[in-house]
Design a protein around this motif. Structure first.
Motif, PDB file in Angstrom:
ATOM      1  N   THR A  53       0.823  -1.168  -0.085  1.00  0.00           N
ATOM      2  CA  THR A  53      -0.093   0.003  -0.101  1.00  0.00           C
ATOM      3  C   THR A  53       0.916   1.168  -0.057  1.00  0.00           C
ATOM      4  OG1 THR A  53      -1.645  -1.038   1.019  1.00  0.00           O
ATOM      5  CG2 THR A  53      -1.767   1.231   1.188  1.00  0.00           C
ATOM      6  N   TYR A  54       1.922   1.338   0.732  1.00  0.00           N
ATOM      7  CA  TYR A  54       2.948   2.261   0.912  1.00  0.00           C
ATOM      8  C   TYR A  54       3.446   2.814  -0.294  1.00  0.00           C
ATOM      9  CZ  TYR A  54       2.539   3.371   5.828  1.00  0.00           C
ATOM     10  OH  TYR A  54       2.378   4.104   7.115  1.00  0.00           O
ATOM     11  N   VAL A  55       3.964   1.692  -1.160  1.00  0.00           N
ATOM     12  CA  VAL A  55       4.448   1.959  -2.366  1.00  0.00           C
ATOM     13  C   VAL A  55       3.421   2.391  -3.440  1.00  0.00           C
ATOM     14  CG1 VAL A  55       5.504   0.691  -4.257  1.00  0.00           C
ATOM     15  CG2 VAL A  55       6.282   0.353  -2.011  1.00  0.00           C
ATOM     16  N   GLN A  56       2.017   1.620  -3.529  1.00  0.00           N
ATOM     17  CA  GLN A  56       1.098   2.025  -4.337  1.00  0.00           C
ATOM     18  C   GLN A  56       0.956   3.524  -4.079  1.00  0.00           C
ATOM     19  OE1 GLN A  56      -2.048  -1.087  -4.658  1.00  0.00           O
ATOM     20  NE2 GLN A  56      -3.589   0.689  -4.727  1.00  0.00           N
ATOM     21  N   ASN A  57       0.861   4.092  -3.023  1.00  0.00           N
ATOM     22  CA  ASN A  57       0.317   5.467  -2.751  1.00  0.00           C
ATOM     23  C   ASN A  57       1.517   6.324  -2.573  1.00  0.00           C
ATOM     24  OD1 ASN A  57      -2.183   4.410  -2.301  1.00  0.00           O
ATOM     25  ND2 ASN A  57      -2.199   4.558   0.000  1.00  0.00           N
ATOM     26  N   LYS A  58       2.529   5.824  -3.130  1.00  0.00           N
ATOM     27  CA  LYS A  58       3.896   6.535  -3.428  1.00  0.00           C
ATOM     28  C   LYS A  58       4.206   7.457  -2.108  1.00  0.00           C
ATOM     29  CE  LYS A  58       2.609   7.431  -8.284  1.00  0.00           C
ATOM     30  NZ  LYS A  58       3.341   6.224  -8.637  1.00  0.00           N
ATOM     31  N   ARG A  59       4.112   6.620  -1.135  1.00  0.00           N
ATOM     32  CA  ARG A  59       4.462   7.059   0.367  1.00  0.00           C
ATOM     33  C   ARG A  59       5.957   6.488   0.563  1.00  0.00           C
ATOM     34  NH1 ARG A  59       0.042   6.257   4.708  1.00  0.00           N
ATOM     35  NH2 ARG A  59       1.474   7.218   5.992  1.00  0.00           N
ATOM     36  N   VAL A  60       6.154   5.452  -0.088  1.00  0.00           N
ATOM     37  CA  VAL A  60       7.446   4.950  -0.257  1.00  0.00           C
ATOM     38  C   VAL A  60       8.026   4.658  -1.705  1.00  0.00           C
ATOM     39  CG1 VAL A  60       8.866   2.614   0.276  1.00  0.00           C
ATOM     40  CG2 VAL A  60       7.303   3.387   2.021  1.00  0.00           C
ATOM     41  N   LYS A  61       9.183   5.062  -1.813  1.00  0.00           N
ATOM     42  CA  LYS A  61       9.535   5.252  -3.105  1.00  0.00           C
ATOM     43  C   LYS A  61      10.596   4.060  -3.611  1.00  0.00           C
ATOM     44  CE  LYS A  61       9.335  10.403  -3.685  1.00  0.00           C
ATOM     45  NZ  LYS A  61      10.197  11.689  -3.934  1.00  0.00           N
ATOM     46  N   ASP A  64      10.739  -0.457  -7.797  1.00  0.00           N
ATOM     47  CA  ASP A  64       9.688  -1.404  -8.376  1.00  0.00           C
ATOM     48  C   ASP A  64       8.315  -1.229  -8.171  1.00  0.00           C
ATOM     49  OD1 ASP A  64      11.948  -3.226  -9.582  1.00  0.00           O
ATOM     50  OD2 ASP A  64      12.434  -3.426  -7.615  1.00  0.00           O
ATOM     51  N   GLU A  65       7.558  -2.037  -8.955  1.00  0.00           N
ATOM     52  CA  GLU A  65       6.093  -2.022  -8.620  1.00  0.00           C
ATOM     53  C   GLU A  65       5.691  -2.600  -7.312  1.00  0.00           C
ATOM     54  OE1 GLU A  65       3.711  -0.857 -10.717  1.00  0.00           O
ATOM     55  OE2 GLU A  65       5.759  -0.193 -11.832  1.00  0.00           O
ATOM     56  N   PRO A  66       4.676  -2.290  -6.714  1.00  0.00           N
ATOM     57  CA  PRO A  66       4.156  -2.794  -5.304  1.00  0.00           C
ATOM     58  C   PRO A  66       4.344  -4.121  -4.937  1.00  0.00           C
ATOM     59  CG  PRO A  66       2.661  -0.906  -6.189  1.00  0.00           C
ATOM     60  CD  PRO A  66       3.384  -1.488  -7.377  1.00  0.00           C
ATOM     61  N   MET A  67       3.864  -5.027  -5.699  1.00  0.00           N
ATOM     62  CA  MET A  67       3.856  -6.646  -5.449  1.00  0.00           C
ATOM     63  C   MET A  67       5.261  -6.893  -5.513  1.00  0.00           C
ATOM     64  SD  MET A  67       2.125  -8.753  -4.086  1.00  0.00           S
ATOM     65  CE  MET A  67       2.509 -10.313  -3.685  1.00  0.00           C
ATOM     66  N   THR A  68       5.907  -6.520  -6.629  1.00  0.00           N
ATOM     67  CA  THR A  68       7.219  -6.957  -6.957  1.00  0.00           C
ATOM     68  C   THR A  68       8.375  -6.492  -5.743  1.00  0.00           C
ATOM     69  OG1 THR A  68       7.047  -6.733  -9.284  1.00  0.00           O
ATOM     70  CG2 THR A  68       9.264  -6.794  -8.481  1.00  0.00           C
ATOM     71  N   THR A  69       7.891  -5.315  -5.285  1.00  0.00           N
ATOM     72  CA  THR A  69       8.822  -4.588  -4.112  1.00  0.00           C
ATOM     73  C   THR A  69       8.650  -5.508  -3.042  1.00  0.00           C
ATOM     74  OG1 THR A  69       8.450  -2.335  -4.814  1.00  0.00           O
ATOM     75  CG2 THR A  69       8.889  -2.809  -2.528  1.00  0.00           C
ATOM     76  N   LEU A  70       7.251  -5.900  -2.496  1.00  0.00           N
ATOM     77  CA  LEU A  70       6.971  -6.918  -1.490  1.00  0.00           C
ATOM     78  C   LEU A  70       7.857  -7.997  -1.687  1.00  0.00           C
ATOM     79  CD1 LEU A  70       5.590  -7.484   1.219  1.00  0.00           C
ATOM     80  CD2 LEU A  70       3.826  -8.295   0.112  1.00  0.00           C
ATOM     81  N   VAL A  71       7.875  -8.714  -2.734  1.00  0.00           N
ATOM     82  CA  VAL A  71       8.600  -9.978  -3.262  1.00  0.00           C
ATOM     83  C   VAL A  71      10.035  -9.948  -2.817  1.00  0.00           C
ATOM     84  CG1 VAL A  71       8.978 -11.689  -4.808  1.00  0.00           C
ATOM     85  CG2 VAL A  71       6.586 -10.820  -4.633  1.00  0.00           C
ATOM     86  N   LYS A  72      10.657  -8.884  -3.460  1.00  0.00           N
ATOM     87  CA  LYS A  72      11.810  -8.730  -3.271  1.00  0.00           C
ATOM     88  C   LYS A  72      12.381  -8.248  -1.919  1.00  0.00           C
ATOM     89  CE  LYS A  72      13.222  -6.892  -7.857  1.00  0.00           C
ATOM     90  NZ  LYS A  72      13.742  -5.986  -8.700  1.00  0.00           N
TER      91      LYS A  72
END
Length: 271
Positions: A53-61, A64-72
């Protein structure tokens, strides 16, 4: 109906195809103050289960895309790259358990959770005696989600989540389910979001189904790998990974394949 995505359960499952050994590692959803794989550290006000959610809302830069960020990120914390991911929502979990005819579990200690909400906002409470039970979908969901009451918390339920996944996999791989396997796979395909090759799923089910429980290493990164309430945020429960201990377990499980191998890790929670 929520305006945010919260990942209730985060788990890495690996299989060594040379030895047929399996490892399951659960990362606490309340983990905060963790290092990002691209550099920097997550704030104490943000839990790992809200990273998407934080990546999706751009509160975390993130790069990668949101789901890819979590996976990595999960792979980075556990210490190995994650090749594939799968996500499953709560309602689909219930349907999948029911499709295979329920799962057999051995509850280690009695559950007395008077606060458990059966997803309808009306009926509260989940109670289960210690010992062996066969659970249908809705009760299996309660078993893996309940986290209140004596001897019950996020770490205890993470252990139960691993137990249910092993039971589900063995149920699917049981020769008695051979005729039902195409239907099970078809249903799973409509409910599970994954980047795992569909053509390889049946072979993987057969491979993992033959792995005895004694060859499955099950790890929950709760204590001593986490320090509870290490980064309290306005009364919100959080935990912090002790990366030196996580690193030692990662090296124990994966040897030189672990990113931690040959490195010294600080006690993150104390720093």
């Amino acid at each position: 109906g929520r305006s945010e995505r919260l990942n209730d359960t985060m788990m890495v499952v690996t299989i060594d195809t040379a030895t047929n050994k399996v490892a399951m590692i659960s990362v606490p959803r309340d983990t905060a103050g963790f290092p990002y794989y691209w550099g920097g550290t997550a704030p104490a006000t943000m839990k790992l289960n809200s990273l998407v959610t934080y990546v999706q809302n751009k509160r975390v830069k993130s790069p990668d895309e949101p789901m890819t960020t979590l996976v990595k990120e999960i792979g980075y914390l556990v210490g190995i790259p994650v090749n594939y991911y799968a996500t499953l929502d709560l309602a689909s979990f219930v349907k999948l358990i029911d499709k295979v005819g329920g799962v057999d579990i051995n509850n280690p200690s009695a559950i007395n959770d008077s606060t458990y909400d059966w997803l309808n906002g009306k009926d509260l409470g989940f109670y289960l005696t210690a010992g062996k039970h066969k659970l249908d979908g809705i009760h299996a969901l309660a078993y893996v989600r309940s986290r209140h009451g004596d001897n019950n918390n996020d770490w205890a339920r993470a252990t139960r989540q691993q137990e249910v996944l092993v039971a589900l996999e063995h149920k699917i791989a049981n020769p008695g389910n051979a005729l039902n396997l195409p239907g099970i796979m078809q249903l799973a395909g409509t409910m599970i979001r994954t980047n795992y090759p569909a053509s390889d799923i049946a072979d993987m089910v057969a491979l993992v189904g033959g792995v005895p429980s004694t060859d499955i290493s099950q790890v929950v990164l709760g204590p001593p790998y986490s320090l509870a309430n290490a980064a309290p945020t306005s009364g919100t429960w959080t935990s912090c990974l002790e990366l030196d201990k996580v690193a030692a377990k990662s090296i124990e499980l994966f040897g030189t394949a672990s990113r931690y191998y040959g490195q010294t890790q600080p006690k993150t929670c104390a720093s």
